[in-house]
Design an enzyme around this catalytic site. Structure first.
Site, PDB file in Angstrom:
ATOM      1  N   GLU A   1    -146.089  -1.325  31.340  1.00 46.87           N
ATOM      2  CA  GLU A   1    -147.169  -0.464  30.859  1.00 46.87           C
ATOM      3  C   GLU A   1    -148.509  -0.911  31.421  1.00 46.87           C
ATOM      4  O   GLU A   1    -149.328  -0.104  31.857  1.00 46.87           O
ATOM      5  CB  GLU A   1    -147.227  -0.492  29.323  1.00 46.87           C
ATOM      6  CG  GLU A   1    -145.982   0.032  28.631  1.00 46.87           C
ATOM      7  CD  GLU A   1    -144.930  -1.039  28.379  1.00 46.87           C
ATOM      8  OE1 GLU A   1    -144.809  -1.967  29.197  1.00 46.87           O
ATOM      9  OE2 GLU A   1    -144.220  -0.933  27.372  1.00 46.87           O
TER      10      GLU A   1
ATOM     11  N   VAL B   1    -143.402  -7.272  36.058  1.00 48.83           N
ATOM     12  CA  VAL B   1    -143.407  -8.266  37.142  1.00 48.83           C
ATOM     13  C   VAL B   1    -143.437  -9.640  36.483  1.00 48.83           C
ATOM     14  O   VAL B   1    -144.456 -10.033  35.918  1.00 48.83           O
ATOM     15  CB  VAL B   1    -144.622  -8.074  38.069  1.00 48.83           C
ATOM     16  CG1 VAL B   1    -144.590  -9.085  39.213  1.00 48.83           C
ATOM     17  CG2 VAL B   1    -144.666  -6.646  38.636  1.00 48.83           C
TER      18      VAL B   1
HETATM   19  O1  LIG Z   1    -142.293  -2.483  26.539  1.00 49.31           O
HETATM   20  C1  LIG Z   1    -141.960  -3.448  27.252  1.00 49.31           C
HETATM   21  C2  LIG Z   1    -141.203  -4.516  26.765  1.00 49.31           C
HETATM   22  C3  LIG Z   1    -140.892  -5.548  27.628  1.00 49.31           C
HETATM   23  N1  LIG Z   1    -141.313  -5.507  28.926  1.00 49.31           N
HETATM   24  C4  LIG Z   1    -140.941  -6.585  29.851  1.00 49.31           C
HETATM   25  C5  LIG Z   1    -141.678  -7.883  29.706  1.00 49.31           C
HETATM   26  C6  LIG Z   1    -140.663  -8.865  30.274  1.00 49.31           C
HETATM   27  O2  LIG Z   1    -140.772  -8.853  31.698  1.00 49.31           O
HETATM   28  C7  LIG Z   1    -139.329  -8.243  29.919  1.00 49.31           C
HETATM   29  C8  LIG Z   1    -138.667  -8.873  28.712  1.00 49.31           C
HETATM   30  O3  LIG Z   1    -139.528  -8.894  27.631  1.00 49.31           O
HETATM   31  O4  LIG Z   1    -139.568  -6.880  29.673  1.00 49.31           O
HETATM   32  C9  LIG Z   1    -142.062  -4.469  29.404  1.00 49.31           C
HETATM   33  O5  LIG Z   1    -142.410  -4.435  30.588  1.00 49.31           O
HETATM   34  N2  LIG Z   1    -142.374  -3.482  28.539  1.00 49.31           N
HETATM   35 ZN   LIG Z   2    -146.181  -5.163  26.983  1.00 48.45          ZN
END
Ligand SMILES: O=c1ccn([C@H]2C[C@H](O)[C@@H](CO)O2)c(=O)[nH]1
Ligand SMILES: [Zn+2]
EC number: 3.5.4.5
Length: 148
Positions: free
Chosen positions: A58, A46
């Site tokens: 996560e 988000v």
């Molecule tokens: O393991 C990960 C890596 C990145 N992101 C998200 C954070 C951000 O919203 C986008 C780009 O980094 O992806 C996650 O949710 N989990």
């Molecule tokens: Zn993260």
């Protein structure tokens, strides 16, 4: 330890990614975790116009699990990224996941057949966790007992 239904976790992680709010990165991530009492909780990233305030999939899954089910221990987590290579969780998420189970199995899936699987203590070697605070408390208590 219960057997891990990876198919169910993988499906939940992929589905959660469709709920991602990622207008800035266009990187839609989904995660699904299995608690020690057999429940599954999912999360998506988000983002926010104030970029640093975005939350990863996560950690969203961890917080959802906590508020919806009172989770205390996570056995496994599956992370889906919209990539050709399986992608590891960021440092902040490693730290948050470590709090709820250093032996947690972490499976990373993507849009190809590549699958990576490891445990959180491999992703966060020499991690800082609840045990460190507990040890510090015991040390303080022991010292106070000697010279109150
Ligand atoms: O393991 C990960 C890596 C990145 N992101 C998200 C954070 C951000 O919203 C986008 C780009 O980094 O992806 C996650 O949710 N989990
Ligand atoms: Zn993260």
């Amino acid at each position: 330890m219960q057997s891990i239904n990876w198919t169910e976790l993988e499906n939940a992680a992929r589905k959660a990614s469709t709920a991602a709010y990622a207008p800035y990165s266009n990187f839609q991530v989904g995660a699904a975790l299995l608690t020690s009492d057999g429940q599954i909780f999912a999360g998506c990233n988000v983002e926010n116009a104030s970029y640093p305030l975005g939350n990863c999939a996560e950690r969203t899954a961890v917080y959802a699990a906590r508020v919806q089910g009172g989770m205390t221990h996570i056995e496994a987590i599956c992370i889906y990224t919209p990539t050709e290579k399986a992608t590891s969780p960021c440092g902040a998420c490693r730290q948050v996941l470590n709090e709820f189970g250093p032996t947690m199995v972490v499976r990373m899936i993507c849009d190809s057949d590549e699958v990576l699987e490891t445990t959180i203590d491999h992703l966060l070697p020499f991690g800082f966790g609840p045990k460190n605070l507990q040890e510090a408390k015991e040390t303080r208590d022991a010292r106070a007992a000697v010279s109150p």
